[in-house]
Write a protein that holds these residues in place. Structure first.
Motif, PDB file in Angstrom:
ATOM      1  N   UNK A 218       0.190   5.542 -11.687  1.00  0.00           N
ATOM      2  CA  UNK A 218       0.419   4.446 -10.743  1.00  0.00           C
ATOM      3  C   UNK A 218      -0.583   3.330 -10.935  1.00  0.00           C
TER       4      UNK A 218
ATOM      5  N   UNK B 143       9.298   6.001   1.321  1.00  0.00           N
ATOM      6  CA  UNK B 143       9.399   5.117   0.158  1.00  0.00           C
ATOM      7  C   UNK B 143      10.132   3.817   0.477  1.00  0.00           C
TER       8      UNK B 143
ATOM      9  N   UNK C 255       0.128  12.429  -7.612  1.00  0.00           N
ATOM     10  CA  UNK C 255       1.392  12.321  -6.894  1.00  0.00           C
ATOM     11  C   UNK C 255       1.483  13.210  -5.657  1.00  0.00           C
TER      12      UNK C 255
ATOM     13  N   UNK D 270      -2.996   0.851  -9.285  1.00  0.00           N
ATOM     14  CA  UNK D 270      -3.768   0.414  -8.127  1.00  0.00           C
ATOM     15  C   UNK D 270      -3.224   0.980  -6.819  1.00  0.00           C
ATOM     16  N   UNK D 271      -3.082   2.283  -6.753  1.00  0.00           N
ATOM     17  CA  UNK D 271      -2.436   2.908  -5.601  1.00  0.00           C
ATOM     18  C   UNK D 271      -3.421   3.124  -4.462  1.00  0.00           C
ATOM     19  N   UNK D 272      -3.017   2.692  -3.254  1.00  0.00           N
ATOM     20  CA  UNK D 272      -3.925   2.831  -2.127  1.00  0.00           C
ATOM     21  C   UNK D 272      -3.355   3.657  -0.972  1.00  0.00           C
ATOM     22  N   UNK D 273      -2.087   4.017  -1.047  1.00  0.00           N
ATOM     23  CA  UNK D 273      -1.445   4.698   0.080  1.00  0.00           C
ATOM     24  C   UNK D 273      -1.482   6.212  -0.078  1.00  0.00           C
TER      25      UNK D 273
ATOM     26  N   UNK E  63       7.935   1.485   2.445  1.00  0.00           N
ATOM     27  CA  UNK E  63       6.918   0.946   1.539  1.00  0.00           C
ATOM     28  C   UNK E  63       7.495  -0.165   0.683  1.00  0.00           C
TER      29      UNK E  63
ATOM     30  N   UNK F  89       2.614   9.383  -3.409  1.00  0.00           N
ATOM     31  CA  UNK F  89       4.010   9.020  -3.171  1.00  0.00           C
ATOM     32  C   UNK F  89       5.030  10.145  -3.179  1.00  0.00           C
ATOM     33  N   UNK F  90       4.727  11.298  -3.762  1.00  0.00           N
ATOM     34  CA  UNK F  90       5.745  12.336  -3.758  1.00  0.00           C
ATOM     35  C   UNK F  90       5.602  13.307  -2.594  1.00  0.00           C
TER      36      UNK F  90
END
Ligand code: SF4
Lengths: 181, 162
Positions: free
Chosen positions: B130, B145, B114, B132-135, B148, B138-139
């Protein structure tokens, strides 16, 4: 329900008779990850007594007719919901609870919660509210029953016809290979 | 030990640079340099702070720092200690504490996922939550957000046809 001719009987009469019985015995599979699930126990038990409509909970997707999505769905659980939906036998219907599966609800800006369930699964009925009261839920169920009787609730046929479109949307969120932003 | 005795004990026996702040009767924080975290944590474990309750992080984007927080609890002193340290935001790295507490390896995976903080020595930093996270993680504060969500899940428009 009286059918006027033998031709009509042949064409859709049988289906109509089936629909009449289907609406009277709906077994539901509730996917309780969202907060809306809290309203289901009172709906099921003696206070509101859903069983007088012939509805009851079912433990397995193979024998259920209704899939209840009780609130927000994260991407991870969307995958499981799709598995579950595709395991169910036809005819099958999807009910979306609350505002989250309609437009994201209070999770409209969340990075992990989908905004709109109708892009990934054919939703037959949405019950608005955050969260919907048992009265609203029962009202929704009776509406769905009427729609089933009239033969209007055909989400599962839509899903088969537009299978490619639904799959494309599902793949977009589940099997992404490039960053979004 | 009471909180006061405990703080005195730490002041006396842990010689490295540190800053102790009392939050209330049951909690206090100790802020140390990044390379002294492991020393402090093992010292605290010796004086009966046996439970690592959580590892988490805070993104101070204006100061270009990540704050890493270790929350320890002791059943005999009935005290909670928040051990804090700061790492550089461009090159966030700290040493793992998974050799002190097994559970730390899970918390480190979580923080890595995160916030993108690397834990040197922890070779199992696979994604945990998560899908399949690619970015960007997120935190982090520079992750948008809303943008996105609109791009990924579709913005809701009033008259749009399904
Ligand atoms: S619509 Fe409201 S009650 Fe339902 S899942 Fe979303 S936030 Fe929870």
């Amino acid at each position: 329900m009286i059918l006027s001719s033998t031709k009509e009987l042949k064409d859709k009469g049988f289906e109509q008779i089936l629909d009449f019985f289907r609406k009277k015995s709906l077994w539901m599979l509730h996917y309780c990850t969202g907060c809306g699930a809290v309203e289901l126990p009172p709906t099921m038990t003696s206070r509101w007594d859903m069983e007088r409509f012939g509805m009851g909970p079912m433990a397995t997707p193979r024998q259920a007719d209704l899939l209840l999505i009780t609130g927000y769905l994260s991407v991870k659980s969307l995958k499981r919901v799709i598995y579950t939906y595709e395991q169910m036998q036809e005819p099958k219907w999807v009910i979306a609870f609350g505002s989250c599966p309609i437009n994201g609800g209070i999770y409209y800006d969340s990075y992990s919660v989908i905004n709109r369930l109708a892009l990934y699964l054919p939703v037959d009925l949405s019950i608005e509210g955050c969260m919907p009261r048992p009265e609203a839920i029962i009202d929704g169920f009776t509406k769905l029953m009427k729609a089933i009787e009239k033969g209007e609730a055909v989400g599962y046929k839509k899903y088969k016809e537009n299978y490619e479109w639904y799959k494309k949307n599902q793949r977009e969120v589940l099997e992404r290979t490039t960053p979004v932003l | 030990m009471e909180q006061k005795e405990l703080i005195e004990h730490i002041e006396k026996n842990f010689k490295y640079k540190k800053e102790i702040k009392v939050i209330d009767g049951k909690q206090f924080t100790i802020t140390v340099e990044k390379d002294k975290v492991l020393n402090l944590l093992s010292f605290l474990k010796l004086i009966d702070f046996k439970q690592l309750a959580l590892i988490t992080a805070v993104d101070w984007i204006d100061e270009k720092k990540f704050e890493i927080v270790y929350i320890l609890f002791s059943y005999s002193h009935i005290q909670q200690i928040l051990v804090k340290t700061f790492v550089d935001r461009d090159n966030p790295q700290v040493e793992t504490v998974k050799n002190l507490w097994d559970v730390a390896s899970m918390y480190e995976r979580d923080v890595h996922e995160f916030f993108g903080i690397d834990f040197i020595g922890n070779d199992d930093l696979r994604p945990l939550i998560l899908h399949n996270w690619k970015d960007l993680p997120p935190l982090r504060k520079d992750f948008d957000s809303l943008k996105y969500s609109n791009k990924m899940f579709g913005k809701f428009k009033k008259d749009e046809e399904i």
